[in-house]
Design a protein around this motif. Structure first.
Motif, PDB file in Angstrom:
ATOM      1  N   ARG A   1       9.705   4.985   6.627  1.00 27.96           N
ATOM      2  CA  ARG A   1       9.169   4.212   5.501  1.00 27.96           C
ATOM      3  C   ARG A   1       9.349   4.942   4.181  1.00 27.96           C
ATOM      4  NH1 ARG A   1       7.445   1.337   9.155  1.00 27.96           N
ATOM      5  NH2 ARG A   1       5.596   0.405   9.921  1.00 27.96           N
ATOM      6  N   SER A   2       9.508   4.145   3.129  1.00 33.19           N
ATOM      7  CA  SER A   2       9.622   4.729   1.796  1.00 33.19           C
ATOM      8  C   SER A   2       8.257   4.830   1.122  1.00 33.19           C
ATOM      9  CB  SER A   2      10.551   3.876   0.929  1.00 33.19           C
ATOM     10  OG  SER A   2       9.936   2.631   0.636  1.00 33.19           O
ATOM     11  N   PHE A   3       7.271   4.073   1.606  1.00 36.34           N
ATOM     12  CA  PHE A   3       5.934   3.998   1.021  1.00 36.34           C
ATOM     13  C   PHE A   3       5.976   3.478  -0.417  1.00 36.34           C
ATOM     14  CE2 PHE A   3       5.542   7.117   4.434  1.00 36.34           C
ATOM     15  CZ  PHE A   3       4.513   6.527   5.168  1.00 36.34           C
ATOM     16  N   ARG A   4       6.965   2.625  -0.695  1.00 35.82           N
ATOM     17  CA  ARG A   4       7.077   1.942  -1.986  1.00 35.82           C
ATOM     18  C   ARG A   4       7.338   0.460  -1.734  1.00 35.82           C
ATOM     19  NH1 ARG A   4      10.734   6.183  -2.930  1.00 35.82           N
ATOM     20  NH2 ARG A   4      12.347   4.624  -2.674  1.00 35.82           N
ATOM     21  N   ASN A   5       6.389  -0.376  -2.088  1.00 36.74           N
ATOM     22  CA  ASN A   5       6.531  -1.832  -2.008  1.00 36.74           C
ATOM     23  C   ASN A   5       6.884  -2.338  -0.612  1.00 36.74           C
ATOM     24  OD1 ASN A   5       6.063  -1.944  -4.798  1.00 36.74           O
ATOM     25  ND2 ASN A   5       8.230  -1.686  -5.233  1.00 36.74           N
ATOM     26  N   GLY A   6       6.444  -1.652   0.433  1.00 36.95           N
ATOM     27  CA  GLY A   6       6.683  -2.100   1.798  1.00 36.95           C
ATOM     28  C   GLY A   6       8.099  -1.897   2.300  1.00 36.95           C
ATOM     29  N   GLN A   7       8.891  -1.120   1.586  1.00 39.08           N
ATOM     30  CA  GLN A   7      10.301  -0.927   1.933  1.00 39.08           C
ATOM     31  C   GLN A   7      10.495   0.131   3.011  1.00 39.08           C
ATOM     32  OE1 GLN A   7      13.068  -2.559   0.143  1.00 39.08           O
ATOM     33  NE2 GLN A   7      11.318  -3.851  -0.332  1.00 39.08           N
ATOM     34  N   LEU A   8      11.559  -0.041   3.791  1.00 43.24           N
ATOM     35  CA  LEU A   8      12.015   1.001   4.695  1.00 43.24           C
ATOM     36  C   LEU A   8      13.044   1.846   3.954  1.00 43.24           C
ATOM     37  CD1 LEU A   8      12.518  -1.074   7.970  1.00 43.24           C
ATOM     38  CD2 LEU A   8      10.684   0.525   7.469  1.00 43.24           C
ATOM     39  N   LEU A   9      13.178   3.097   4.366  1.00 41.92           N
ATOM     40  CA  LEU A   9      14.139   3.993   3.717  1.00 41.92           C
ATOM     41  C   LEU A   9      15.570   3.533   3.941  1.00 41.92           C
ATOM     42  CD1 LEU A   9      12.829   7.572   4.529  1.00 41.92           C
ATOM     43  CD2 LEU A   9      12.917   6.471   2.300  1.00 41.92           C
ATOM     44  N   THR A  10      16.364   3.591   2.879  1.00 44.83           N
ATOM     45  CA  THR A  10      17.799   3.335   2.967  1.00 44.83           C
ATOM     46  C   THR A  10      18.508   4.294   2.031  1.00 44.83           C
ATOM     47  OG1 THR A  10      17.697   1.642   1.249  1.00 44.83           O
ATOM     48  CG2 THR A  10      17.585   0.871   3.529  1.00 44.83           C
ATOM     49  N   THR A  11      19.806   4.429   2.258  1.00 42.46           N
ATOM     50  CA  THR A  11      20.641   5.238   1.384  1.00 42.46           C
ATOM     51  C   THR A  11      21.806   4.386   0.946  1.00 42.46           C
ATOM     52  OG1 THR A  11      20.077   7.227   2.594  1.00 42.46           O
ATOM     53  CG2 THR A  11      22.042   7.332   1.239  1.00 42.46           C
TER      54      THR A  11
ATOM     55  N   HIS B   1      14.285  -6.705   6.629  1.00 42.71           N
ATOM     56  CA  HIS B   1      12.913  -6.260   6.389  1.00 42.71           C
ATOM     57  C   HIS B   1      12.697  -6.037   4.894  1.00 42.71           C
ATOM     58  CE1 HIS B   1       9.182  -3.891   6.811  1.00 42.71           C
ATOM     59  NE2 HIS B   1       9.670  -3.272   5.758  1.00 42.71           N
ATOM     60  N   ASN B   2      13.609  -5.321   4.260  1.00 42.07           N
ATOM     61  CA  ASN B   2      13.467  -5.023   2.834  1.00 42.07           C
ATOM     62  C   ASN B   2      13.568  -6.280   1.979  1.00 42.07           C
ATOM     63  OD1 ASN B   2      12.991  -2.350   3.374  1.00 42.07           O
ATOM     64  ND2 ASN B   2      15.054  -1.676   2.894  1.00 42.07           N
ATOM     65  N   ASN B   3      14.407  -7.247   2.383  1.00 44.92           N
ATOM     66  CA  ASN B   3      14.479  -8.522   1.659  1.00 44.92           C
ATOM     67  C   ASN B   3      13.157  -9.269   1.737  1.00 44.92           C
ATOM     68  OD1 ASN B   3      17.129  -8.260   0.774  1.00 44.92           O
ATOM     69  ND2 ASN B   3      17.980  -9.268   2.574  1.00 44.92           N
ATOM     70  N   ILE B   4      12.576  -9.324   2.932  1.00 45.91           N
ATOM     71  CA  ILE B   4      11.289 -10.009   3.097  1.00 45.91           C
ATOM     72  C   ILE B   4      10.197  -9.292   2.312  1.00 45.91           C
ATOM     73  CG2 ILE B   4       9.468 -10.577   4.769  1.00 45.91           C
ATOM     74  CD1 ILE B   4      11.764 -11.117   6.786  1.00 45.91           C
ATOM     75  N   ALA B   5      10.201  -7.964   2.330  1.00 46.74           N
ATOM     76  CA  ALA B   5       9.214  -7.207   1.557  1.00 46.74           C
ATOM     77  C   ALA B   5       9.362  -7.503   0.066  1.00 46.74           C
ATOM     78  CB  ALA B   5       9.379  -5.703   1.821  1.00 46.74           C
TER      79      ALA B   5
ATOM     80  N   LEU C   1       7.911 -10.999  -0.606  1.00 44.80           N
ATOM     81  CA  LEU C   1       6.448 -10.984  -0.579  1.00 44.80           C
ATOM     82  C   LEU C   1       5.878 -10.311  -1.823  1.00 44.80           C
ATOM     83  CD1 LEU C   1       5.818 -10.109   3.176  1.00 44.80           C
ATOM     84  CD2 LEU C   1       5.382 -12.293   2.031  1.00 44.80           C
ATOM     85  N   LEU C   2       6.585  -9.327  -2.351  1.00 38.47           N
ATOM     86  CA  LEU C   2       6.137  -8.634  -3.554  1.00 38.47           C
ATOM     87  C   LEU C   2       6.179  -9.565  -4.765  1.00 38.47           C
ATOM     88  CD1 LEU C   2       5.269  -5.847  -4.664  1.00 38.47           C
ATOM     89  CD2 LEU C   2       7.687  -5.433  -5.154  1.00 38.47           C
ATOM     90  N   VAL C   3       7.207 -10.398  -4.831  1.00 35.73           N
ATOM     91  CA  VAL C   3       7.397 -11.311  -5.955  1.00 35.73           C
ATOM     92  C   VAL C   3       6.407 -12.465  -5.898  1.00 35.73           C
ATOM     93  CG1 VAL C   3       9.028 -12.936  -7.013  1.00 35.73           C
ATOM     94  CG2 VAL C   3       9.811 -10.707  -6.248  1.00 35.73           C
TER      95      VAL C   3
END
Length: 124
Positions: A46-56, A114-118, A121-123
């Motif tokens: 997890r990135s612990f920012r806006n429900g995102q998972l870590l990516t590079t 997952h990150n798209n859905i997060a 939901l944030l918006v």
């Protein structure tokens, strides 16, 4: 990681006759390949920012992919992939991403979804 979909099993009460099959697969969705199966692994993913998972983002043409690491201190690994000089490993809920390209591509899609859905939901 052994995973028998079906294996032979003794019949109930052990009478003679044809063997039965035990099914190891369940009808439940197992998202541990995305989110990890332990709290330690879940924190690493997890990135612990806006429900995102870590990516590079390696390249703008490929988009976001798994994070990779060359630091074995910060990340838990097994014998499947151990970072060494000039060699890094992908960090995911499943170690299959380090030796099965098809698994890596599916996991990439799930992480992106997952990150798209997060984001949606944030918006909202």
């Amino acid at each position: 990681m052994p995973y028998p979909r079906t294996i032979t099993a003794a019949r109930e009460g052990c009478p003679l006759g044809p063997r039965e099959q035990a099914n190891s697969a369940t009808s439940y969705l197992d998202a541990s390949t995305i989110y990890g199966s332990t709290r330690q692994k879940a924190k690493e993913l997890r990135s612990f920012r806006n429900g995102q998972l870590l990516t590079t983002s390696k390249s703008s043409s490929f988009g976001d992919i798994f994070p990779s690491t060359i630091d074995p201190i910060k990340t838990t690994f097994s014998s499947v992939c151990v970072p060494s000089a000039g060699h890094s490993c992908f960090v995911s809920g499943s170690e299959h991403v380090n030796f099965l390209p098809t698994s890596a591509s599916l996991h990439t899609l799930w992480i992106r979804q997952h990150n798209n859905i997060a984001n949606q939901l944030l918006v909202s």
